[in-house]
Design a protein around this motif. Structure first.
Motif, PDB file in Angstrom:
ATOM      1  N   ILE A   1       0.862  -1.176   0.000  1.00  0.00           N
ATOM      2  CA  ILE A   1       0.000   0.000   0.000  1.00  0.00           C
ATOM      3  C   ILE A   1       0.909   1.240   0.000  1.00  0.00           C
ATOM      4  O   ILE A   1       1.773   1.390   0.881  1.00  0.00           O
ATOM      5  CB  ILE A   1      -0.928   0.021   1.223  1.00  0.00           C
ATOM      6  N   TYR A   2       0.716   2.119  -0.969  1.00  0.00           N
ATOM      7  CA  TYR A   2       1.495   3.361  -1.064  1.00  0.00           C
ATOM      8  C   TYR A   2       0.610   4.529  -0.657  1.00  0.00           C
ATOM      9  O   TYR A   2      -0.518   4.647  -1.152  1.00  0.00           O
ATOM     10  CB  TYR A   2       2.012   3.581  -2.490  1.00  0.00           C
TER      11      TYR A   2
ATOM     12  N   LYS B   1      -2.268   6.934   6.920  1.00  0.00           N
ATOM     13  CA  LYS B   1      -3.569   6.400   6.486  1.00  0.00           C
ATOM     14  C   LYS B   1      -3.734   4.981   7.022  1.00  0.00           C
ATOM     15  O   LYS B   1      -2.840   4.132   6.866  1.00  0.00           O
ATOM     16  CB  LYS B   1      -3.663   6.377   4.956  1.00  0.00           C
ATOM     17  N   THR B   2      -4.871   4.736   7.660  1.00  0.00           N
ATOM     18  CA  THR B   2      -5.175   3.391   8.169  1.00  0.00           C
ATOM     19  C   THR B   2      -6.313   2.795   7.332  1.00  0.00           C
ATOM     20  O   THR B   2      -7.375   3.421   7.172  1.00  0.00           O
ATOM     21  CB  THR B   2      -5.592   3.440   9.648  1.00  0.00           C
ATOM     22  N   LEU B   3      -6.080   1.588   6.819  1.00  0.00           N
ATOM     23  CA  LEU B   3      -7.103   0.874   6.015  1.00  0.00           C
ATOM     24  C   LEU B   3      -7.646  -0.308   6.830  1.00  0.00           C
ATOM     25  O   LEU B   3      -6.866  -1.100   7.382  1.00  0.00           O
ATOM     26  CB  LEU B   3      -6.509   0.365   4.703  1.00  0.00           C
ATOM     27  N   ASP B   4      -8.957  -0.402   6.905  1.00  0.00           N
ATOM     28  CA  ASP B   4      -9.581  -1.474   7.691  1.00  0.00           C
ATOM     29  C   ASP B   4      -9.436  -2.831   6.995  1.00  0.00           C
ATOM     30  O   ASP B   4      -9.241  -2.925   5.771  1.00  0.00           O
ATOM     31  CB  ASP B   4     -11.069  -1.188   7.885  1.00  0.00           C
ATOM     32  N   LYS B   5      -9.592  -3.854   7.794  1.00  0.00           N
ATOM     33  CA  LYS B   5      -9.638  -5.219   7.248  1.00  0.00           C
ATOM     34  C   LYS B   5     -10.861  -5.333   6.318  1.00  0.00           C
ATOM     35  O   LYS B   5     -11.944  -4.886   6.644  1.00  0.00           O
ATOM     36  CB  LYS B   5      -9.759  -6.231   8.385  1.00  0.00           C
TER      37      LYS B   5
ATOM     38  N   THR C   1     -10.967  -3.967   3.366  1.00  0.00           N
ATOM     39  CA  THR C   1     -11.024  -2.867   2.410  1.00  0.00           C
ATOM     40  C   THR C   1     -10.802  -3.432   1.010  1.00  0.00           C
ATOM     41  O   THR C   1      -9.918  -4.265   0.787  1.00  0.00           O
ATOM     42  CB  THR C   1      -9.959  -1.814   2.744  1.00  0.00           C
ATOM     43  N   GLN C   2     -11.625  -2.979   0.085  1.00  0.00           N
ATOM     44  CA  GLN C   2     -11.587  -3.527  -1.277  1.00  0.00           C
ATOM     45  C   GLN C   2     -10.532  -2.828  -2.102  1.00  0.00           C
ATOM     46  O   GLN C   2     -10.428  -1.606  -2.111  1.00  0.00           O
ATOM     47  CB  GLN C   2     -12.951  -3.349  -1.941  1.00  0.00           C
ATOM     48  N   ILE C   3      -9.734  -3.634  -2.769  1.00  0.00           N
ATOM     49  CA  ILE C   3      -8.828  -3.130  -3.781  1.00  0.00           C
ATOM     50  C   ILE C   3      -9.196  -3.829  -5.081  1.00  0.00           C
ATOM     51  O   ILE C   3      -9.654  -4.982  -5.079  1.00  0.00           O
ATOM     52  CB  ILE C   3      -7.359  -3.384  -3.403  1.00  0.00           C
TER      53      ILE C   3
ATOM     54  N   ALA D   1     -10.284   1.020  -2.888  1.00  0.00           N
ATOM     55  CA  ALA D   1     -11.652   1.495  -2.631  1.00  0.00           C
ATOM     56  C   ALA D   1     -11.950   2.694  -3.512  1.00  0.00           C
ATOM     57  O   ALA D   1     -11.712   2.644  -4.731  1.00  0.00           O
ATOM     58  CB  ALA D   1     -11.837   1.799  -1.154  1.00  0.00           C
ATOM     59  N   ASP D   2     -12.449   3.770  -2.876  1.00  0.00           N
ATOM     60  CA  ASP D   2     -12.790   4.963  -3.652  1.00  0.00           C
ATOM     61  C   ASP D   2     -11.813   6.111  -3.371  1.00  0.00           C
ATOM     62  O   ASP D   2     -12.110   7.285  -3.588  1.00  0.00           O
ATOM     63  CB  ASP D   2     -14.221   5.399  -3.349  1.00  0.00           C
ATOM     64  N   LEU D   3     -10.604   5.723  -2.846  1.00  0.00           N
ATOM     65  CA  LEU D   3      -9.597   6.743  -2.545  1.00  0.00           C
ATOM     66  C   LEU D   3      -8.976   7.248  -3.840  1.00  0.00           C
ATOM     67  O   LEU D   3      -8.843   6.488  -4.815  1.00  0.00           O
ATOM     68  CB  LEU D   3      -8.518   6.164  -1.633  1.00  0.00           C
ATOM     69  N   PRO D   4      -8.536   8.521  -3.857  1.00  0.00           N
ATOM     70  CA  PRO D   4      -7.942   9.062  -5.084  1.00  0.00           C
ATOM     71  C   PRO D   4      -6.632   8.355  -5.417  1.00  0.00           C
ATOM     72  O   PRO D   4      -5.809   8.097  -4.535  1.00  0.00           O
ATOM     73  CB  PRO D   4      -7.719  10.533  -4.744  1.00  0.00           C
ATOM     74  N   GLU D   5      -6.514   7.995  -6.673  1.00  0.00           N
ATOM     75  CA  GLU D   5      -5.337   7.243  -7.105  1.00  0.00           C
ATOM     76  C   GLU D   5      -4.057   8.101  -7.015  1.00  0.00           C
ATOM     77  O   GLU D   5      -2.954   7.560  -6.958  1.00  0.00           O
ATOM     78  CB  GLU D   5      -5.537   6.757  -8.548  1.00  0.00           C
ATOM     79  N   SER D   6      -4.197   9.428  -6.981  1.00  0.00           N
ATOM     80  CA  SER D   6      -3.010  10.297  -6.909  1.00  0.00           C
ATOM     81  C   SER D   6      -2.378  10.260  -5.528  1.00  0.00           C
ATOM     82  O   SER D   6      -1.207  10.612  -5.360  1.00  0.00           O
ATOM     83  CB  SER D   6      -3.398  11.737  -7.270  1.00  0.00           C
TER      84      SER D   6
END
Length: 695
Positions: free
Chosen positions: A409-410, A417-421, A423-425, A481-486
């Motif tokens: 994860i970058y 940034k914390t991503l929950d268990k 989380t969809q990629i 998920a729906d996070l910005p790819e940038s």
């Protein structure tokens, strides 16, 4: 066949006149008996000059011509007759022919010896030739009449006479069609008499009814020459073994004016008032004894008259009372023996065929439903049937493994940034879920080359679905998920592996529903035979109203359970309705009686019916029934038995046809089974078994 009026001893030479009567002429013969042999001394024929009106003059000329040819004189005559001139019941010549023949004999001073039917001569000829029991149809032809006699197994089963037309084959078929014949006719037809060659050819090519003949009958024509020869043979057989009047003892000589075979010789019958008109008998048939004349006031049944007339007692002189007693005892023993035989032994079984009419009617009945079929109710019944069936499962389910791997994860954001268990990629249309919660440090600034340094962290991920398509290579960039790819990016750190998918068959709900339907169909197919086994004797089932339902069911698999086959064992309840046949038929007969013609009766055992429809209401069933039965001529059996007891075959046929309109009869059984006992019916009605048939 013997002529009882001939003597046992033939004279050295005797001359006889044979006269064959035809409708339009006559044939005459002069027979000479010498050394126990008969020969024809002369033969000629005539055509009547004016029908039977001038027959005396015509016959007189014929005799004169024959006497001239043979140089003889004749005064004894034997008559040869066609069968239609003879009453087959009484065996006497019919009127007016009887009076004509008697007048010929009396006027021309001829002593009548008797008569012989052409049919008898041809029958004897065929029997001697074949050396086997008679199985043939005899067709006797005169210019105006034809006679048909049918023999099977030496037994005469049909004798009929009818006028002729221009179509001989149709005339014969008319006789067969107007008489009931229970079996096929013999395949041999003997034709003789006045017939043209063309008519014989037509008979041979005629299309005979296959219902009457198993095969096309073989037509055999007996020429007139052969017929005349057989008449000579039959006459010779009689004359050479029978007594003649000239050989009688002096005390046996007939007086002038005595009766000979029904003729008054040399004297008018009017001179004998003691002879009643009914005693003026017909000319006797050759071979048949005369009945003795009975004195006034003494009456005896004709059966006993014939019996005792033929009974020969030994001649003896009665010189004392002892001798009289012996004679008396002999008579008592003979009578007692005869009565004992008639009472205990002589038996006969006869089937008589009577006219019948077919009766048919369609009726409507309404019957109540109850728990039993008593009193013509419809009984409601139930029975359980075990039915099993199976079918292929049609449901489908997918199964397999999810692909697994690691991603980096970058985080290019300035904050952690914390991503929950979970989380969809995703990579295009493939989705993966993080195996655990992960925290990614913020960006650490910009490197010397001006590139922004992202925070990063490794974490495991699993494919969202099963399938090999989730097995992706290393270094694949995925959106988080729906996070910005940038700012946020996931990259596969390792290849994702282990993803797989297969399809398996499972039980679907529609499979179970289909099994229930097929079990009911199977029950309706197998049910009637199973229900019939529950049927009691004398009862019938209204099969069209039987209903089937499943009362219990057990399936081999549940819905969604993995299996290729699913089976069902079910208990099917059959609800049916039955009725008792006997009272049902009685009801039908009562409905049919109004259709029966007067003088006829129904045959209950011939009743048939078809239930066309049956409709169940609340507490009753409406039925439509087609009924058929035979109505036969109603003959009182007691009266029939009383009239046919102790009768000869000829009398029996006349009584049955004239008194009871019987179209035919068959003797089924005679005891003792000897030909002599078939000449008359038993004296006691208890020994006569009569079956009345309509066919």
């Amino acid at each position: 066949m013997q002529l009882p009026f001939f003597s046992k001893k033939a004279a050295p030479q005797e001359d006889y006149f044979g006269l064959l009567f035809k409708n339009n002429g006559a044939v005459g013969f002069i027979y000479q008996l010498q050394k126990n042999k008969v020969s024809i001394a002369a033969q000629d024929s005539i055509t009547y000059s004016n029908g039977w009106e001038n027959i005396l003059e015509d016959i007189d000329k014929l005799i004169s011509k024959l006497e001239t040819q043979s140089a003889t004189q004749v005064n004894k005559v034997i008559f040869f007759l066609h069968s239609y001139l003879v009453d087959q019941t009484t065996q006497e010549i019919k009127n007016p022919y009887k009076d004509i023949i008697k007048n010929v004999a009396k006027s021309l001073e001829l002593k009548p010896l008797g008569f012989i039917e052409l049919h008898e001569a041809i029958k004897e000829f065929i029997k001697k030739r074949e050396q086997a029991p008679l199985n043939a149809i005899f067709v006797e032809l005169d210019s105006s009449h034809l006679s048909i006699c049918v023999y099977k197994g030496d037994r005469l089963i049909l004798s009929r006479h009818t006028p002729r037309t221009d179509d001989l084959a149709d005339d014969i078929m008319d006789v067969f069609s107007q008489n009931v014949i229970d079996s096929h006719l013999p395949s041999k037809m003997i034709v003789y008499g006045s017939v043209q060659e063309e008519e014989i050819d037509n008979l041979k090519s005629f299309q005979w009814d296959s219902k009457l003949f198993i095969q096309t009958p073989r037509i055999e024509y007996v020429e007139e020459k052969q017929v005349y020869q057989e008449l000579q043979v039959v006459f010779a057989d009689q004359i050479t073994v029978s007594p003649t009047s000239d050989d009688k003892r002096p005390d046996e000589k007939e007086e002038e004016g005595s009766m000979v075979l029904g003729f008054t010789i040399g004297e008018d019958i009017a001179l004998h008032p003691e002879l009643k008109p009914e005693e003026d008998d017909l000319v006797d048939k050759a071979g048949v004894d005369n009945n003795p004349r009975l004195s006034e006031g003494f009456k005896m049944d004709s059966f006993f008259t014939n019996f005792f007339n033929k009974l020969k007692l030994p001649s003896m002189r009665i010189q004392n009372k002892g001798g009289l007693f012996v004679v008396f005892m002999i008579i008592v023993i003979i009578i007692g023996g005869f009565l004992a035989f008639e009472f205990f032994l002589h038996k006969i079984a006869i089937t008589v065929v009577v006219p019948s009419k077919s009766i048919a009617k369609t009726i409507d009945l309404t019957l109540e439903i109850g728990t039993s079929a008593k009193d013509l109710m419809i009984a409601s019944k139930n029975t359980t049937i075990d039915i099993s069936d199976e079918t292929k499962a049609t449901g489908v389910r997918e199964t397999g493994q999810k692909a697994k791997g690691q991603v980096i994860i970058y985080n290019f954001d300035n904050q952690e940034k914390t991503l929950d268990k979970g989380t969809q990629i995703s990579l295009k249309n493939l989705s993966f879920l993080l195996d655990q919660e992960v925290s990614v440090a913020s960006s650490s600034g910009v490197s010397s080359d001006g590139t922004k340094q992202a925070g990063k962290s490794k974490v495991g991920a699993t494919a969202g679905e099963i399938g090999s398509e989730y097995n992706i290579d290393k270094d694949k960039e995925m959106q988080i998920a729906d996070l910005p790819e940038s700012l946020y990016l996931a990259v596969s750190d390792t290849a994702f592996t282990g993803g797989s998918k297969t399809k398996v068959t499972i039980v679907a709900k529609k499979d179970l529903d289909g099994l229930e339907e097929s079990v009911l169909v199977k029950a309706k197919k197998e049910g009637p035979s199973i229900v019939k086994k529950q049927q009691k004797p004398g009862f019938n089932i209204l099969s069209g109203l039987t209903e089937y339902s499943i009362s219990d069911s057990t399936y081999s698999k549940e819905i969604s359970e993995e299996s290729n086959i699913v089976a069902l064992r079910a208990k099917v309840e059959a609800a049916y309705y039955e009725y008792e046949d006997a009272p049902f038929k009685e009801r039908l007969l009562s409905k049919l009686k109004a259709e029966v013609p007067s003088g006829y009766r129904l045959e209950p055992d011939k009743l048939t019916y078809t239930i066309e429809s049956a409709d169940k209401m609340e507490e009753q069933i409406d039925i439509k029934v087609d009924i058929r039965d035979n109505a036969v001529k109603d003959i009182p059996k007691a009266e029939l038995l009383s009239k046919i007891r102790a009768k000869t075959n000829g009398q029996l046929e006349g009584i049955l046809s004239q008194n009871f309109q019987v179209s035919a009869y068959m003797v089924d059984k005679i005891f003792p089974p000897l030909p002599i006992f078939s000449a008359w019916t038993p004296l006691f009605t208890k020994n006569i078994e009569v079956t009345i048939s309509s066919k």
